[in-house]
Design a protein around this motif. Structure first.
Motif, short mmCIF file in Angstrom:
data_model
loop_
_atom_site.label_atom_id
_atom_site.label_comp_id
_atom_site.label_asym_id
_atom_site.label_seq_id
_atom_site.Cartn_x
_atom_site.Cartn_y
_atom_site.Cartn_z
N ALA A 1 0.82 -1.21 0.00
CA ALA A 1 0.00 0.00 0.00
C ALA A 1 0.85 1.26 0.00
O ALA A 1 0.31 2.37 -0.09
CB ALA A 1 -0.93 0.00 1.21
N GLU A 2 2.18 1.09 0.09
CA GLU A 2 3.06 2.26 0.22
C GLU A 2 4.50 1.89 -0.10
O GLU A 2 4.92 0.75 0.15
CB GLU A 2 2.98 2.81 1.64
N ILE A 3 5.23 2.83 -0.66
CA ILE A 3 6.68 2.70 -0.75
C ILE A 3 7.29 3.82 0.08
O ILE A 3 6.76 4.93 0.14
CB ILE A 3 7.20 2.76 -2.20
N LYS A 4 8.38 3.51 0.74
CA LYS A 4 9.05 4.45 1.63
C LYS A 4 10.44 4.71 1.07
O LYS A 4 11.29 3.83 1.04
CB LYS A 4 9.13 3.83 3.03
N ILE A 5 10.67 5.92 0.59
CA ILE A 5 11.90 6.24 -0.14
C ILE A 5 13.12 6.18 0.78
O ILE A 5 13.10 6.69 1.90
CB ILE A 5 11.79 7.63 -0.78
N ASN A 6 14.17 5.56 0.27
CA ASN A 6 15.42 5.42 1.01
C ASN A 6 15.92 6.79 1.48
O ASN A 6 15.92 7.77 0.74
CB ASN A 6 16.47 4.78 0.10
#
Length: 255
Positions: A166-171
């Motif tokens: 449901a989400e991507i969390k940027i490095n």
């Protein structure tokens, strides 16, 4: 081994770092962070050791108990909680049953629970890992891919569309200096574009300066996390912090 797992969880401090909606400025989720009892200890090495010596399963179950209990007692009713899972966790075929059991034990609505999985985890594209994720999602839990954009990533942009996330969390490395490093800013923009195409959220982590917070918002990140907003805190002060941040309003209002 069980007594060692109990001692490890009891000795390890669990704190909660807020994740804000960058449009409203409200806290919508907190990430549970496990902090080793020894100052400066490497948490990644701790979990790697747990995987190798066979104690990870029991340790993960006890983290579930601690976090779910904390959130049921102290969490804001409008705020979700996020827990990190390792490669070894996803490889456990009965993980979904254990999650369901822990939620029922602590009367935690699975819809308030998120799991974060490292972008470098091979389990993301492994049949067993995918099955575990799908089973957990069917409970109402949501997944976020942490550290997205890492050069050692096991998931390509094309593969993300096939994952139940449901989400991507940027490095963090691409967020911290995106105001000065155009290559890093381009990674943020590409991540936001992908998230929009997939109709999922995109969060920026390790926001430590106001101009970075405003930039992430302008580039289209839906959520943000970092010391600029709030440091990790104890569970019993989360509800008060949620109320305080709600009163502060959107980023343009100043905080």
């Amino acid at each position: 081994m069980l007594s060692l797992e109990c001692a490890a969880v009891n000795a390890m401090e669990i704190t909660y770092q807020p994740i804000l909606n960058l449009q409203t400025g409200r806290i919508e989720k907190c990430e549970a962070l496990c902090n080793p009892p020894e100052a400066g200890a490497d948490i990644a090495a701790f979990f790697m050791s747990a995987e190798m010596n066979g104690s990870l399963r029991g340790f993960t179950d006890r983290v579930f108990d601690s976090v779910f209990s904390d959130w049921q007692k102290h969490g804001s009713p409008t705020t979700d909680v996020s827990v990190n899972l390792t490669v070894g966790d996803l490889a456990e075929p009965d993980l979904a049953k254990r999650v369901e059991k822990a939620c029922k034990k602590h009367r935690l609505d699975p819809a308030r629970l998120w799991f974060e999985v490292d972008d470098r985890a091979q389990s993301l594209v492994d049949p067993v890992g995918l099955q575990s994720m799908s089973q957990i999602v069917s409970l109402g839990v949501r997944f976020s891919i942490d550290g997205f954009g890492d050069e050692l990533s096991q998931t390509t942009h094309y593969e993300v569309g096939g994952l139940p996330v449901a989400e991507i969390k940027i490095n963090a490395r691409y967020v911290r200096d995106a105001d000065e490093n155009m290559r890093h800013r381009d990674v943020v923009i590409a991540s936001v574009t992908l998230a929009r195409d997939l109709n999922i959220g995109v969060a920026a982590k390790s926001i430590e300066r106001e101009n970075i917070a405003l930039l992430m918002r302008r580039l289209g990140c839906t959520h943000g996390q970092g010391f600029y907003f709030a440091r990790p805190t104890a569970a019993n002060v989360v509800a008060a912090l949620v109320a305080k941040m709600a009163q502060a309003g959107p980023l343009e209002s100043g905080r």
